[in-house]
Scaffold this active site. Structure first.
Site, PDB file in Angstrom:
ATOM      1  N   ASP A 157       1.564   0.654   2.439  1.00  0.00           N
ATOM      2  CA  ASP A 157       2.767  -0.335   2.181  1.00  0.00           C
ATOM      3  C   ASP A 157       3.336  -1.510   3.107  1.00  0.00           C
ATOM      4  O   ASP A 157       2.693  -1.272   4.048  1.00  0.00           O
ATOM      5  CB  ASP A 157       3.512   0.529   1.815  1.00  0.00           C
ATOM      6  N   SER A 158       3.020  -2.229   2.298  1.00  0.00           N
ATOM      7  CA  SER A 158       2.842  -3.885   2.627  1.00  0.00           C
ATOM      8  C   SER A 158       1.937  -3.981   3.638  1.00  0.00           C
ATOM      9  O   SER A 158       0.819  -4.251   2.994  1.00  0.00           O
ATOM     10  CB  SER A 158       4.583  -3.831   3.806  1.00  0.00           C
ATOM     11  N   ALA A 159       2.357  -4.291   4.496  1.00  0.00           N
ATOM     12  CA  ALA A 159       0.944  -4.204   5.949  1.00  0.00           C
ATOM     13  C   ALA A 159       0.056  -3.444   6.001  1.00  0.00           C
ATOM     14  O   ALA A 159      -1.316  -3.730   6.165  1.00  0.00           O
ATOM     15  CB  ALA A 159       0.905  -4.528   7.377  1.00  0.00           C
ATOM     16  N   HIS A 282      12.275  -5.996  -1.650  1.00  0.00           N
ATOM     17  CA  HIS A 282       9.970  -5.426  -1.109  1.00  0.00           C
ATOM     18  C   HIS A 282      10.763  -4.227   0.613  1.00  0.00           C
ATOM     19  O   HIS A 282      11.861  -4.197   0.883  1.00  0.00           O
ATOM     20  CB  HIS A 282       9.839  -6.681   0.425  1.00  0.00           C
TER      21      HIS A 282
END
Length: 310
Positions: A157-159, A282
């Site tokens: 997730d994300s980075a 987010h």
């Protein structure tokens, strides 16, 4: 572009505010203080541990620390390596502890988390190389832990979505066996921030901001150019990847990273499923204790793992 939080999200924000928990912000705080605030915030979201048959830790070559979440299902089990987010600069092996436990329980797979090296202390490609080391260990050295090396998946997730996708590309380019499937969850895939979702949601009122993302990229890349396709996998050749689940938050400056990834996967002939979750921000997948939208996203991951791993 709709820009309203779901009522459940507003209620969860109010609960967090009453409890005094805030996300750390390295653009406004010393990094150590920002990381400490984020750890407290994440611990609140995790809540009490979800029971599992066993949780154990392993240190593999190079000193990389892994945590294995084993469900009540017979060995050898499929395994999912999940790479946590945090802009490459935040997060620990405890990040998303609740989510990893729930995925293990519901999908019947061993979920693996890792303590990868954070930036700015460690710049690209250190974290990516550690993700690759974890995947190779799962393929070559994890049988004694009840893991079926032929049934692996990777998510992030994300980075962590960046690192998961970049690791798949590295394995493909090296001619190594690929996991059977993957999940890229609101991935931080490009350092280009001139997009409709950045303009709509990047001011900070939705949590993650364009300014924070710019800081994260600068810390992670060091001397590496922002257009480097190894660090920014949205720019890479995507042919030859396994089936991917793409999950995105509708109120996220990174939304367009996922929306741009989907047609590029189509062009490359990569099977994929795209789901955009409305009314959420987010980082929402960590909120399964509070949000039905987070639980629905979790179930999408579980369904994908069952379909591809058996």
């Amino acid at each position: 572009m709709p820009n309203e939080f779901a009522p459940e999200v507003l209620a969860a924000f109010a609960e967090l505010e009453r409890a005094g928990f805030v996300q750390g912000d390295a653009t406004a705080q010393p990094l150590d203080a920002a990381r400490a605030d984020t750890r407290r915030f994440q611990a609140f979201l995790n809540g009490d541990p979800v029971p599992l048959r066993e949780v154990e830790e392993v240190t593999i070559a190079g000193g990389l620390r892994l945590r294995l979440y084993h469900p009540d299902s017979p060995a050898p089990r499929p395994a999912l390596l999940h790479v946590h987010g945090g802009g490459f600069a935040f997060g620990t092996i405890d990040t998303l502890d609740r989510w990893k436990r729930e995925i293990a329980r519901d999908a019947g797979v061993t979920v693996v988390g890792l303590e990868y090296a954070l930036s700015p202390e460690n710049t690209y490609p250190t974290a990516l190389e550690q993700v690759l080391a974890a995947l190779r260990w799962l393929r070559e050295g994890a049988a004694s832990y009840g893991i079926d090396s032929a049934r692996l998946a990777v998510s992030g997730d994300s980075a962590g979505g960046n690192l998961a996708l970049a690791a798949l590309l590295r394995l493909r380019d090296a001619g190594e066996p690929l996991p059977r499937c993957g999940a890229i969850i609101y991935g931080m895939l490009s350092a280009e921030h001139d997009s409709p979702s950045h303009r709509a949601f990047g001011g900070g009122e939705y949590g993650l901001s364009t300014a924070k993302l710019d800081w994260f990229w600068s810390q992670y890349l060091g001397p590496t150019p922002r257009e480097d396709s190894g660090a920014a996998p949205l720019r890479a050749d995507l042919h030859g990847l396994p089936p991917l689940l793409l999950l995105a938050a509708a109120l996220d400056p990174l939304l367009d990273d996922t929306l741009k990834l989907a047609p590029r996967l189509t062009e490359a002939g990569v099977p994929h499923t795209l789901r955009v979750i409305e009314g959420v921000h987010h980082g929402f997948i960590a909120w399964t204790r509070l949000l039905p939208q987070a639980r629905a996203a979790r179930e999408a991951v579980v369904e994908s793992l069952r379909r591809h791993l058996g």
